[in-house]
Scaffold this motif. Sequence first.
Motif, PDB file in Angstrom:
ATOM      1  N   VAL A   1      32.193  69.406  69.965  1.00 17.89           N
ATOM      2  CA  VAL A   1      30.942  70.182  69.959  1.00 17.89           C
ATOM      3  C   VAL A   1      30.225  70.013  71.297  1.00 17.89           C
ATOM      4  O   VAL A   1      29.717  70.975  71.876  1.00 17.89           O
ATOM      5  N   SER A   2      30.216  68.804  71.821  1.00 16.40           N
ATOM      6  CA  SER A   2      29.610  68.542  73.130  1.00 16.40           C
ATOM      7  C   SER A   2      30.298  69.378  74.212  1.00 16.40           C
ATOM      8  O   SER A   2      29.646  70.043  75.025  1.00 16.40           O
ATOM      9  N   LYS A   3      31.630  69.372  74.203  1.00 21.40           N
ATOM     10  CA  LYS A   3      32.391  70.143  75.210  1.00 21.40           C
ATOM     11  C   LYS A   3      32.152  71.646  75.039  1.00 21.40           C
ATOM     12  O   LYS A   3      32.039  72.375  76.028  1.00 21.40           O
ATOM     13  N   THR A   4      32.099  72.104  73.785  1.00 20.10           N
ATOM     14  CA  THR A   4      31.886  73.537  73.529  1.00 20.10           C
ATOM     15  C   THR A   4      30.544  73.974  74.095  1.00 20.10           C
ATOM     16  O   THR A   4      30.437  75.020  74.746  1.00 20.10           O
ATOM     17  N   SER A   5      29.516  73.164  73.868  1.00 19.17           N
ATOM     18  CA  SER A   5      28.181  73.531  74.335  1.00 19.17           C
ATOM     19  C   SER A   5      28.124  73.609  75.865  1.00 19.17           C
ATOM     20  O   SER A   5      27.589  74.558  76.434  1.00 19.17           O
ATOM     21  N   VAL A   6      28.729  72.638  76.525  1.00 23.40           N
ATOM     22  CA  VAL A   6      28.684  72.651  77.998  1.00 23.40           C
ATOM     23  C   VAL A   6      29.587  73.761  78.549  1.00 23.40           C
ATOM     24  O   VAL A   6      29.278  74.365  79.589  1.00 23.40           O
ATOM     25  N   THR A   7      30.668  74.076  77.844  1.00 25.96           N
ATOM     26  CA  THR A   7      31.552  75.161  78.278  1.00 25.96           C
ATOM     27  C   THR A   7      30.823  76.507  78.210  1.00 25.96           C
ATOM     28  O   THR A   7      30.992  77.356  79.095  1.00 25.96           O
ATOM     29  N   THR A   8      30.007  76.695  77.174  1.00 26.25           N
ATOM     30  CA  THR A   8      29.202  77.927  77.071  1.00 26.25           C
ATOM     31  C   THR A   8      28.355  78.099  78.326  1.00 26.25           C
ATOM     32  O   THR A   8      28.270  79.194  78.892  1.00 26.25           O
ATOM     33  N   VAL A   9      27.743  77.000  78.749  1.00 27.48           N
ATOM     34  CA  VAL A   9      26.883  77.036  79.945  1.00 27.48           C
ATOM     35  C   VAL A   9      27.729  77.309  81.187  1.00 27.48           C
ATOM     36  O   VAL A   9      27.387  78.165  82.015  1.00 27.48           O
ATOM     37  N   ALA A  10      28.851  76.607  81.305  1.00 28.66           N
ATOM     38  CA  ALA A  10      29.714  76.758  82.488  1.00 28.66           C
ATOM     39  C   ALA A  10      30.255  78.186  82.604  1.00 28.66           C
ATOM     40  O   ALA A  10      30.278  78.766  83.700  1.00 28.66           O
ATOM     41  N   MET A  11      30.673  78.762  81.476  1.00 31.05           N
ATOM     42  CA  MET A  11      31.226  80.120  81.517  1.00 31.05           C
ATOM     43  C   MET A  11      30.172  81.133  81.962  1.00 31.05           C
ATOM     44  O   MET A  11      30.473  82.055  82.726  1.00 31.05           O
ATOM     45  N   LEU A  12      28.945  80.955  81.481  1.00 29.20           N
ATOM     46  CA  LEU A  12      27.875  81.870  81.901  1.00 29.20           C
ATOM     47  C   LEU A  12      27.615  81.721  83.401  1.00 29.20           C
ATOM     48  O   LEU A  12      27.480  82.722  84.114  1.00 29.20           O
ATOM     49  N   GLU A  13      27.563  80.486  83.877  1.00 33.68           N
ATOM     50  CA  GLU A  13      27.310  80.252  85.300  1.00 33.68           C
ATOM     51  C   GLU A  13      28.411  80.898  86.156  1.00 33.68           C
ATOM     52  O   GLU A  13      28.131  81.526  87.173  1.00 33.68           O
ATOM     53  N   MET A  14      29.655  80.768  85.728  1.00 39.60           N
ATOM     54  CA  MET A  14      30.763  81.348  86.499  1.00 39.60           C
ATOM     55  C   MET A  14      30.759  82.874  86.402  1.00 39.60           C
ATOM     56  O   MET A  14      31.039  83.558  87.386  1.00 39.60           O
ATOM     57  N   THR A  15      30.394  83.394  85.238  1.00 43.36           N
ATOM     58  CA  THR A  15      30.310  84.851  85.072  1.00 43.36           C
ATOM     59  C   THR A  15      29.226  85.420  85.982  1.00 43.36           C
ATOM     60  O   THR A  15      29.428  86.430  86.665  1.00 43.36           O
ATOM     61  N   GLN A  16      28.083  84.737  86.011  1.00 42.67           N
ATOM     62  CA  GLN A  16      26.996  85.215  86.866  1.00 42.67           C
ATOM     63  C   GLN A  16      27.339  85.096  88.349  1.00 42.67           C
ATOM     64  O   GLN A  16      26.925  85.921  89.152  1.00 42.67           O
ATOM     65  N   ALA A  17      28.115  84.064  88.677  1.00 45.39           N
ATOM     66  CA  ALA A  17      28.516  83.885  90.084  1.00 45.39           C
ATOM     67  C   ALA A  17      29.672  84.824  90.437  1.00 45.39           C
ATOM     68  O   ALA A  17      29.971  85.040  91.612  1.00 45.39           O
ATOM     69  N   GLY A  18      30.348  85.361  89.411  1.00 51.06           N
ATOM     70  CA  GLY A  18      31.457  86.280  89.655  1.00 51.06           C
ATOM     71  C   GLY A  18      32.711  85.608  90.139  1.00 51.06           C
ATOM     72  O   GLY A  18      33.555  86.230  90.786  1.00 51.06           O
ATOM     73  N   ARG A  19      32.851  84.302  89.837  1.00 48.31           N
ATOM     74  CA  ARG A  19      34.053  83.583  90.294  1.00 48.31           C
ATOM     75  C   ARG A  19      34.223  82.283  89.511  1.00 48.31           C
ATOM     76  O   ARG A  19      33.293  81.787  88.887  1.00 48.31           O
ATOM     77  N   GLU A  20      35.445  81.760  89.592  1.00 47.20           N
ATOM     78  CA  GLU A  20      35.714  80.435  89.024  1.00 47.20           C
ATOM     79  C   GLU A  20      34.989  79.393  89.870  1.00 47.20           C
ATOM     80  O   GLU A  20      34.821  79.576  91.077  1.00 47.20           O
ATOM     81  N   MET A  21      34.582  78.299  89.256  1.00 48.73           N
ATOM     82  CA  MET A  21      33.985  77.200  90.023  1.00 48.73           C
ATOM     83  C   MET A  21      34.816  75.945  89.794  1.00 48.73           C
ATOM     84  O   MET A  21      35.393  75.765  88.722  1.00 48.73           O
ATOM     85  N   THR A  22      34.846  75.086  90.810  1.00 48.82           N
ATOM     86  CA  THR A  22      35.562  73.816  90.665  1.00 48.82           C
ATOM     87  C   THR A  22      34.729  72.888  89.783  1.00 48.82           C
ATOM     88  O   THR A  22      33.525  73.097  89.604  1.00 48.82           O
ATOM     89  N   ASP A  23      35.387  71.842  89.262  1.00 46.90           N
ATOM     90  CA  ASP A  23      34.646  70.856  88.470  1.00 46.90           C
ATOM     91  C   ASP A  23      33.519  70.243  89.299  1.00 46.90           C
ATOM     92  O   ASP A  23      32.437  69.976  88.784  1.00 46.90           O
ATOM     93  N   LYS A  24      33.795  70.034  90.579  1.00 47.02           N
ATOM     94  CA  LYS A  24      32.761  69.454  91.460  1.00 47.02           C
ATOM     95  C   LYS A  24      31.553  70.397  91.541  1.00 47.02           C
ATOM     96  O   LYS A  24      30.405  69.966  91.433  1.00 47.02           O
ATOM     97  N   GLU A  25      31.811  71.682  91.736  1.00 42.10           N
ATOM     98  CA  GLU A  25      30.708  72.658  91.795  1.00 42.10           C
ATOM     99  C   GLU A  25      29.929  72.684  90.482  1.00 42.10           C
ATOM    100  O   GLU A  25      28.700  72.740  90.477  1.00 42.10           O
ATOM    101  N   LEU A  26      30.680  72.650  89.384  1.00 44.52           N
ATOM    102  CA  LEU A  26      30.025  72.701  88.074  1.00 44.52           C
ATOM    103  C   LEU A  26      29.166  71.455  87.843  1.00 44.52           C
ATOM    104  O   LEU A  26      28.059  71.545  87.314  1.00 44.52           O
ATOM    105  N   LYS A  27      29.696  70.293  88.259  1.00 43.18           N
ATOM    106  CA  LYS A  27      28.943  69.045  88.076  1.00 43.18           C
ATOM    107  C   LYS A  27      27.617  69.087  88.831  1.00 43.18           C
ATOM    108  O   LYS A  27      26.653  68.423  88.454  1.00 43.18           O
ATOM    109  N   GLU A  28      27.600  69.858  89.931  1.00 39.94           N
ATOM    110  CA  GLU A  28      26.370  69.931  90.751  1.00 39.94           C
ATOM    111  C   GLU A  28      25.505  71.126  90.374  1.00 39.94           C
ATOM    112  O   GLU A  28      24.441  71.338  90.950  1.00 39.94           O
ATOM    113  N   ASN A  29      25.956  71.906  89.405  1.00 38.12           N
ATOM    114  CA  ASN A  29      25.219  73.100  88.978  1.00 38.12           C
ATOM    115  C   ASN A  29      24.023  72.687  88.121  1.00 38.12           C
ATOM    116  O   ASN A  29      24.162  71.907  87.174  1.00 38.12           O
ATOM    117  N   GLN A  30      22.845  73.232  88.422  1.00 31.93           N
ATOM    118  CA  GLN A  30      21.629  72.800  87.731  1.00 31.93           C
ATOM    119  C   GLN A  30      21.668  73.060  86.224  1.00 31.93           C
ATOM    120  O   GLN A  30      21.227  72.236  85.425  1.00 31.93           O
TER     121      GLN A  30
END
Length: 196
Positions: free
Chosen positions: A119-148
């Motif tokens: 459930v924890s992973k699912t919730s953070v994945t929802t956030v990560a997918m939206l961030e990548m969709t809005q950015a229009g590209r895949e992000m590295t784990d490092k980029e995601l870790k630094e994403n607000q």
Amino acid sequence: MLLNPIHLRLEKLESWQHVTFMACLCERMYPNYWAFCQQTGFADPQLYRRILDLVWETLTVKDAKINFDSQLEKLEDVIPDGDDFDIYGVYPAIDACVALSELLHSRLSGETLEHAIEVSKTSVTTVAMLEMTQAGREMTDKELKENQAIIDEWDLQWEIFRLLAACEERDLELIKGLRSDLREAGISNIGILFKQ
């Protein structure tokens, strides 16, 4: 995907704490499902609400008897299919259902730790997918870790974890407080506002 030390720390919690943690994250994902249903007329979002309320009830009402098999069947009937909709909101709605399904499976199996991590992973994945969709590209784990937005999601999960970890035994006031705080805030993990 994004791993976090919280997944190791969850091992230290008891079953009721895992269930409360999952219920809190589902509470935060509910507006995503609600908004999708409002936008598409797909299903009655109150069904999700009622199932989640029954889980909360088992945490606060001694000897509450809930048929989780039947609740899981009801939930499975109202999980949208991503192929049937061409709006982005279907994906956070599916994630919300996946999280609630994990929570129900934990109640059926009695195994709560692995479901809490999912459930924890699912919730953070929802956030990560939206961030990548809005950015229009895949992000590295490092980029995601630094994403607000990701940082905010982990912070909130850690806050819930710390409150639960501080309990020596099941604390009904804390459980009820978490539930009402999250419900009153009415803001999902991706910033969707639930309007009564």
